[in-house]
Design a protein around this motif. Structure first.
Motif, PDB file in Angstrom:
ATOM      1  N   ARG A 285       0.819  -1.218   0.000  1.00  0.00           N
ATOM      2  CA  ARG A 285       0.000   0.000   0.000  1.00  0.00           C
ATOM      3  C   ARG A 285       0.848   1.261   0.000  1.00  0.00           C
ATOM      4  N   ILE A 286       2.143   1.050  -0.025  1.00  0.00           N
ATOM      5  CA  ILE A 286       3.014   2.238  -0.056  1.00  0.00           C
ATOM      6  C   ILE A 286       3.042   2.762  -1.482  1.00  0.00           C
ATOM      7  N   ALA A 287       2.693   4.024  -1.628  1.00  0.00           N
ATOM      8  CA  ALA A 287       2.523   4.555  -2.986  1.00  0.00           C
ATOM      9  C   ALA A 287       3.877   4.808  -3.642  1.00  0.00           C
ATOM     10  N   ASP A 288       4.848   5.235  -2.799  1.00  0.00           N
ATOM     11  CA  ASP A 288       6.115   5.677  -3.377  1.00  0.00           C
ATOM     12  C   ASP A 288       7.061   4.494  -3.585  1.00  0.00           C
TER      13      ASP A 288
ATOM     14  N   PRO B 462      -5.050   2.652   0.113  1.00  0.00           N
ATOM     15  CA  PRO B 462      -5.497   1.705  -0.913  1.00  0.00           C
ATOM     16  C   PRO B 462      -4.370   0.784  -1.380  1.00  0.00           C
ATOM     17  N   VAL B 464      -1.800  -0.824  -3.813  1.00  0.00           N
ATOM     18  CA  VAL B 464      -1.155  -0.487  -5.088  1.00  0.00           C
ATOM     19  C   VAL B 464      -0.465  -1.692  -5.679  1.00  0.00           C
ATOM     20  N   TYR B 467       6.341  -2.733  -6.757  1.00  0.00           N
ATOM     21  CA  TYR B 467       6.887  -2.110  -7.971  1.00  0.00           C
ATOM     22  C   TYR B 467       8.006  -2.932  -8.552  1.00  0.00           C
TER      23      TYR B 467
END
Lengths: 329, 742, 472
Positions: A285-288, B462, B464, B467
């Motif tokens: 949930r970490i956006a960065d 939320p 994500v 990455y």
């Protein structure tokens, strides 16, 4: 003889008079004493007199050491029970049909007796059977009640005495009703009820909060799985000092542990599972991307190191355990 | 390229089929692994169940039902049919007959040996079903099944040949829970009935059924408190309770306990509660008035309290059986130690230290809390069940070692949940592209509003995704490493700890070679071949089943400890002097006495080390004749060497253990290798017993009880005459003459 | 039928077997064979009764009691030797083993010849004591024989013994007329300890007798070894395996001279006038004592033991291994007594009964056995009773041990099981269950009726529902 004893017993109320006329029988004397104050406070002289043969009565004597400097925990625990027992016995046996004398000999007043009996420990409870009369018991030595498993309740001692003095009346132990305790309980209950009714609107959100419940249940699980119940039941020491001044955190041996040890283990478990949770829930949930990268590395590293440490700790407990992870090998 | 080839198999219908086939094959492999990992060593134990099964197969079901066993608990006998859980025997009997019907000739012994591994395979499957009810991720079930298959905590009781009730009970436990969840979800009476059916099976198989009997009502109660009452709940629970109770009452050993003993009262209470709430709900649906509903709530509360009060009253007045001792010992084994030594003396009833947890469930133990936390995410009925189960089971397993067995399934499930969640998160090929700030904020805000009211702190923002491939790779590889380590751990534990049978001891020689110590079977064989078929053997109860099974001789007491007084009698005979013991042994028609002595070999599990328990149990019945205190020296030590107390030295157990022991050693070097003390050079003297047999390593010693002396002397005189010293002639009499009276 | 068969068998056995019920091989130990002549009548009687006697001196090696570990003789008669020892083949241990192996021993002591130390320690083992001074003998100044011992008063005349207890059979009362006397010339007295229940004094010295040792005159008068009834002249010990051991105080009692000697009673203690002279009944008495010792009398034998279910409508299976609680069973045991040369039906003396115990740890029943029938050689005792309401492993036990009779201890173990699940009364038999049964029926019918009604009734359209309600 019987008639005579009956006479004496009937004279008990006026024993004060009886005490005057010269050789009054020992039992009557002690009986009158203990009617006023029981158990009798003894010293060496009275003890000797009380236990000297011939006796046509039986006597239970507690040899104890109440003073603080002796640090006899057991004595102090047992004393109230002892008083209760003797009082209720005497109260229940006004006519002294059981012909039993209760006495307490404190070490202060009874050093000689303690030495003569060769007693190293206290308390000791001795029962002297009568040497004459209907219940005369040939074997001279007093029978001894052992306190080897902790302080005994008045009922247990009463049962023992009853076994020793067969076919004589055994007045039961009557405990005074503990009013204060009852009142305390009721008041607390009422107070809590009122508190709840008042504070309900504020409590409700807390009660319905998921995080609270999650925290509670996780803590409970961590406690139990790290062997807290073992500490509770086995009463293990919190921490033990090794020979050379320091403290040893981990008990050797597979089925033994210290209090601190279990807490360390619980902490390790907690950390490990917290790291896992973060990896599973927080990190995605970490956006960065950067922070996430770092978070993954940090949490993953923590898991790795902690697990390896856990394994190494376990190798302390279980010698032959072959597996390990770096860095702790 | 490869993707394009694999593509069609993972998409659409074919994809589903392929996945189904994959899943099935994986499950089969897991089951196979579970079975295989339990075949390290095969030896049958415990013997009683095997004996009972043989009886069942030989004489049919009804004779088994009414079986009165006159070979144990001599001379009382045991109403075996009514005092055991027949599930295990009936199961293997059924399998046996089924195979016969299929014209597959098989020995009942093989079935008994392989039953546990076979059922462990089924357990894995049941765990798979159970977990699938919990999570949407398909991998969770498979992981849970795999864990369950190889978790040492479960293997410990289900290796090949450990033919005990737990062998099938754990499968039944898990499957019953699966059915319960299913019934609760669907609110269907059919699933509820199925659940009740398997609950009945469980009752017939293991005393641990009480765990289910209390867990399910607790779950329901929690749900009700959370305001989750629903017709589904009502239907499923009522179906389960009514049918399940009826089913359980069909077992003679259980009989009317479900309505009289207080272990079962919670289930009954919740049943009543549900009726009330159901009624209230019904009325509320009819009457919209607010005050009325509050009134009703009050009424419900009142009724509940009244019912509770009545329950307490009944318990106090003794209409309902007071809480049984084993139940107390569940809450606090300290209680048992004081009040019921017979229970406390069993090693399985000791509390669990943390190494045991880690030993049995390695990394699962720390994945476990994470999994439970995961259940709080979406707190549906089934997740609540997991949470409740987790807390309850971890408490009980902390109190009693053997209940680790009930903890293992839920640990496997929870760990599987969190692991599968991790893998699902970190194994997705697609990575999200770095978000534009504004949009993310907006979405965040929306999400926040969405989730604020309830839900966990960790869920606020939320989802994500991950990455970088690096983080995925690192996490996944680490997890794989841990899992591999776990597999290694399980294999090691199983092969080292849980595959050593109780009757054969293995020891390492100085040169590292393994040396098998087989004294038990040697001794039992001796009994079988050298004694009358109805020769009564007196021994401590630990060896009762083995003697009954391997030596086929009647025993006084055995591992089914239904009669404390009889056990205390044996304890008294063992811990008293010969003059006291001999009449007891005569009265019970004892022919041989068997003791286990480890002093020569250093085998610590021998009778001298268990002796204090015998003394305590005997003291519980005869506090005046047997006193534990007398077996400790003045300074409170438990000694067996020269400094032992007189009571100790005169006790039958001591004499039998050390009789002739000093002759093994040169003078002054006689020592006991267990207690590690030097023994006196003068051994004890036995007058009323003859040494009949001593096994190779002196582990088992068997003595024959002498008959009364033929010419009416006491045994001491007779024995001294045998030793060759004559009576002194009565020289000048002193004291008054004793006159002969007819 | 079965009875007749068994009794035929018994009769057959009775005819073929030796005259004693315990075999005929008798060893007589005496120092030199010349002494045989002294006992010729006594030994003659024995031979006439069918014993094959072999005489050995204690020194000879043929005296061995065991050959290859087996008992070589059935009975041993030890006559007082001159030497002080009995030699290596008759050590107390061997003699005791002989008794344990079921052999019978009769020992004759004599004041003239000191008792060998081996014998003394054997007697001590059996709790029989004889005076430390080996030459001590019993003297009675009121019951002595005036003809033979006018001065020394050492020939004691004793009447036939009475039974030690009224309910014990007396094998030694001769024809029972009384008035006869047995002469004990120079007897060695024995005293018996109280410990052993197996000892029985067969005949005691008169009240006025005492043990006198010629050596230390004064002392033995001051403090005699024992006096009066405490002195046993003939002592018997019957071991648990019914082997018999008898000590006869005076060996001369068995000699020919005293078998047909005439005696004359002295003046009695209560001034009873001295009777006229008459013949001793030593011979008959010796026969009875020896016969008892060598198992010619007082031997009990258990024939057939049978127990079976005694319910109406159940076929009789003999001696089943298992019963059920509260079964009715009957038990029967066949007892014979051996007297001299044949088996006869055994009947206990008046005031005594044979009992059956049904016991587990302790007797649950103790019942008198009644005579069911009597055959030529045996009596069949039987009883029938209801088993207790207690399951377990029980014993039918007949434990009949009386002085002078061989021990009867018969144990038959049976299992008593609990009620099987289909042996309880059915629910409809129990009146208390009727309400519940009715309840079940009501529920079932109610349910069925409800379902029927439900399926049958057509759902009413909602708006019509009100009307429907009104109609009801």
């Amino acid at each position: 003889m019987h008639f005579l004893r009956g006479l004496l017993l009937s004279l008990l109320p006026v024993a004060a008079l009886a005490a005057k006329n010269a050789p009054v029988d020992k039992f009557t004397k002690f009986q009158t004493k203990q009617l006023s104050s029981t158990p009798l406070k003894l010293d060496d002289a009275i003890y000797a007199q009380l236990t000297s043969a011939p006796r046509d009565y039986s006597s239970v004597i507690l040899l104890t050491a109440m003073e603080d400097r002796f640090g006899c925990q057991l004595c102090r625990e047992f004393q109230p029970e002892w008083d209760l027992l003797s009082k209720s016995w005497i109260k229940g046996d006004k006519m002294a049909e059981s012909r039993l004398i209760f006495g307490t000999l404190d070490f202060i007043n009874g050093k000689a007796t303690f030495q003569s009996l060769g007693l190293q420990t206290a308390p000791v409870l001795l029962l002297f059977q009568p040497t004459t009369g209907p219940h005369a018991n040939p074997e001279a030595g007093p029978s001894r009640f052992d306190f080897n498993n902790g302080a005994q309740s008045a009922e247990q001692v009463h049962r023992w005495i009853a076994r020793q003095l067969a076919d004589r009346p055994h007045p039961p132990v009557v405990r005074p009703i503990n009013w204060t305790r009852g009142i305390a309980i009721t008041t607390t209950i009422l107070a809590s009820i009122t508190f709840l009714t008042v504070a309900w609107p504020y409590l409700l959100p807390i009660l319905q909060n998921r995080n609270v419940w999650a925290a509670i249940s996780l803590i409970a699980i961590l406690l139990f799985t790290s062997g807290h119940m073992f500490n509770h039941i086995r009463k293990v020491p919190y921490v033990v000092s090794d020979g050379k001044g320091g403290v040893s955190y981990f008990a050797g041996g597979f089925s033994s542990q210290y209090g601190l040890e279990t807490q360390i283990v619980a902490a390790m478990y907690g950390l490990l599972s917290f790291a896992t949770i973060s990896l599973a829930l927080k990190v995605p949930r970490i956006a960065d991307p950067k922070t996430q990268q770092i978070a993954v590395i940090v949490w993953g590293g923590i898991i790795f190191v902690m697990y390896s440490f856990l394994l190494s700790v376990f190798r302390i407990k279980n010698g032959g355990y072959p597996f390990w992870l770096p860095p702790f090998s | 390229m490869t993707d394009s080839i694999v593509e069609p198999f993972l998409k659409g219908n074919t994809g589903r089929n392929t996945r189904g086939i994959l899943r099935l094959s994986i499950l089969c492999l897991i089951a196979a692994a579970a079975i295989a990992s339990r075949l390290f060593s095969v030896i049958l134990d415990p013997w009683f169940n095997f004996r009972a099964t043989k009886y069942l197969v030989a004489n049919g079901f009804y004779d088994f039902w009414d079986w009165f066993d006159d070979r144990t608990w001599h001379p009382l006998g045991r109403v075996t049919g009514g005092t055991l859980y027949p599930g295990l025997m009936v199961t293997s009997g059924a399998i046996y007959h089924a195979l016969r019907a299929l014209t597959i000739p098989v020995d009942i012994r093989n079935i008994c040996v392989l039953l546990a591994p076979g059922f462990s395979g089924l357990t894995a499957f049941a765990t798979y079903l159970f977990t699938n009810e919990m999570s949407t991720s398909p991998s969770a079930g498979l992981l849970a099944a795999a864990f369950m298959g190889i978790a040492p905590g479960y293997i410990s009781r289900s290796v090949a040949g450990s033919y005990d009730n737990e062998a099938i009970a754990i499968f039944l436990l898990v499957f019953t829970f699966y059915l319960w969840i299913k019934a609760l979800k669907l609110g269907s009476a059919m699933w509820g009935a199925l659940c009740a059916l398997f609950y009945g099976y469980m009752v017939s198989a293991w005393g641990g059924y009480v765990f289910i009997t209390n867990l399910i009502p607790l779950h329901v109660f929690v749900l009700v408190c959370m305001g989750r009452f629903s017709p589904r709940l009502y239907v499923s629970y009522c179906t389960w309770y009514s049918l399940g109770t009826l089913a359980s009452m069909q077992i003679p050993f259980v009989g009317f306990l479900p309505i009289r003993s207080s272990e079962h009262m919670s289930a009954l209470g919740v049943f009543g509660l549900l009726q009330l709430i159901g009624f209230v709900e019904f009325v509320r649906s009819g009457v919209p008035s607010k005050q009325f509903t509050t009134l009703l709530r009050g009424f419900v509360l009142a009724v509940f309290t009244i019912a509770f009060g009545g329950l307490v009253l009944l318990t106090v007045s003794g209409v309902i059986a007071p809480w049984t001792g084993r139940f107390y010992s569940l809450w606090d084994t300290g209680y048992a130690k004081i009040h019921i030594p017979i229970i406390a003396s069993v090693s399985e009833h000791q509390p669990t230290a943390w190494p045991a947890f880690f030993f049995d469930l390695n990394l699962l133990i720390w994945l476990f809390p994470a999994g439970v936390y995961l259940c709080f995410l979406k707190l549906a009925d089934e997740q609540v069940f997991v949470v409740v189960y987790a807390i309850l089971a971890s408490y009980f397993s902390g109190v009693m070692v053997r209940l680790m067995l009930t903890l293992t399934p839920i640990v496997c499930v929870a760990a599987a949940l969190v692991l599968s969640h991790l893998l699902d998160t970190y194994l997705t090929m697609t990575s999200p592209d770095a978000p534009a700030e504004g949009a993310s904020d907006a979405t965040n805000g929306a999400a926040k509003k969405a989730i604020k009211q309830d839900g966990l702190r960790s869920m606020r923002s939320p989802l994500v995704g991950i990455y970088t491939t690096f983080s995925k790779g690192s996490v996944v590889s680490a997890l794989t490493a841990y899992l591999l380590l776990f597999v290694l751990h399980c294999t090691w534990v199983t092969s080292n700890a849980y595959s050593s049978p109780s009757v054969v001891l293995a020891s390492r020689m100085p040169d590292g070679s393994q040396h098998i110590i087989d004294d038990y079977r040697e001794a039992y064989q001796w009994l079988r071949q050298n004694t009358k078929t109805d020769a009564k053997i007196m021994s401590w109860w630990d060896y009762g089943y083995q003697i009954g099974g391997m030596a086929d001789r009647p025993t006084l007491v055995d591992n089914n400890t239904w009669n404390n007084t009889h056990i205390a009698t044996v304890g008294k005979a063992m811990s008293s002097s010969e003059e006291v013991s001999y009449p007891i042994m005569r009265q019970h028609e004892v022919d041989y006495v068997l003791v286990v002595f480890g002093g020569l070999l250093g085998y610590s599990g021998d009778d001298i080390n268990k002796f204090l328990w015998m003394v305590r149990i005997a003291e519980g019945i005869w506090p005046d004749e047997v006193k534990e205190r007398d077996f400790f020296t003045e300074r409170g030590e438990y000694r067996v060497d020269g400094g032992a107390t007189e009571t100790m030295k005169n006790s039958l157990m001591y004499k039998m253990s050390y009789y002739n022991y000093h002759t093994m050693f040169p003078a002054g070097q006689c020592q006991d290798r267990v207690r590690g003390v030097k023994m006196p050079d003068q051994g004890p003297v036995l007058n009323t017993l003859d040494e009949a047999f001593t096994s190779e390593n002196w582990i088992i010693r068997i003595y024959k009880v002498k008959d009364l002396d033929n010419v009416g002397r006491n045994h001491t005189a007779a024995a001294s005459f045998e030793r060759g010293n004559k009576k002194k002639k009565t020289t000048k009499r002193r004291g008054p003459k004793v006159l002969r009276v007819e | 039928m079965r009875w007749i068969l068994s009794f035929l068998l018994l009769a057959f056995l009775a005819t073929v077997q030796a005259v004693s019920s315990a075999g005929y091989k008798l060893l007589v130990v005496l120092e030199e064979l010349a002494d045989k002549s002294k006992y010729s009548k006594y030994l003659g009687d024995l031979e006439a009764r069918g014993f094959s006697i072999s005489y050995e001196s204690p020194k000879s090696d043929k005296v061995a009691l065991f050959t290859l570990g087996e008992r070589a003789w059935d009975h041993v008669l030890i006559l007082p030797p001159k030497a002080k020892g009995l030699g290596p083949l008759l050590t107390p241990k061997l003699l005791l083993d002989f008794i344990n192996a079921g052999g019978n021993i009769l020992v004759a002591l004599s004041a003239s010849q000191p008792t060998p130390s081996g014998l003394i320690s054997l007697l001590l083992e059996l709790d029989i004591h004889i005076p430390t001074d080996r030459s001590a003998l019993v003297i009675d100044h009121f019951n002595y024989d005036t003809l033979s011992a006018a001065e020394k008063h050492d020939v004691v005349l004793v009447p036939r013994p009475d039974a030690i207890r009224p309910d014990v059979k007396n094998f030694f009362k001769g024809d029972g007329k009384g008035g006869e006397a047995i002469a004990f010339p120079r007897p060695v007295a024995q005293t018996l300890g109280n410990a052993s229940p197996l000892l029985t004094p067969l005949i005691r010295a008169p009240r006025s007798a005492y043990s006198y040792s010629p050596k230390d005159d004064v002392d033995s008068v001051e403090d005699p070894f024992a006096v009066g009834q405490q002195l046993s002249l003939i002592t018997t010990m019957q071991a648990r395996n019914s082997a018999r051991f008898t000590v006869v105080g005076s060996s001369e009692l068995l000699e020919d001279t005293w078998f047909d000697a005439k005696v004359k009673r002295s003046v009695g203690m209560n001034g009873a006038p001295a009777g006229n002279e008459f013949k001793t009944s030593n011979q008959a008495f010796a026969k009875e004592v020896t016969g008892w010792t060598f198992k010619e009398t007082g031997v009990l034998k258990v024939g057939q033991i049978e127990h079976h279910l005694n319910e109406t409508g159940s076929e009789i299976v003999s001696n089943p291994k298992i019963y059920r609680v509260k079964n009715n069973v009957s038990y029967s045991i066949e007892l014979s007594e051996y007297s001299w040369d044949k088996w006869i039906p055994f009947t206990p003396p008046t005031g005594d009964i044979v009992q059956l115990e049904f016991s587990m740890l302790s007797p649950f029943h103790r019942l008198p056995l009644k005579v069911a029938e009597t055959t030529l050689t045996s009596t069949i005792y039987t009883t029938s009773f209801k088993l207790p309401d207690q399951h377990g492993i029980f014993n039918f036990k007949v434990n009949y041990k009386r002085p002078f009779y061989t021990n009867v201890e018969e144990k038959n173990t049976v299992t008593v099981r609990h009620f099987a699940h289909d042996e309880w009364p059915r629910s409809w038999v129990i009146t208390g269950a009727w309400p519940w049964i009715a309840g079940i029926g009501a529920t079932v019918t109610g349910w069925v009726a409800f379902v029927g009604l439900w399926l049958w009734s057509k759902p009413v359209p909602l708006k019509g529902a009100k009307g429907g309600k009104k109609n009801l």
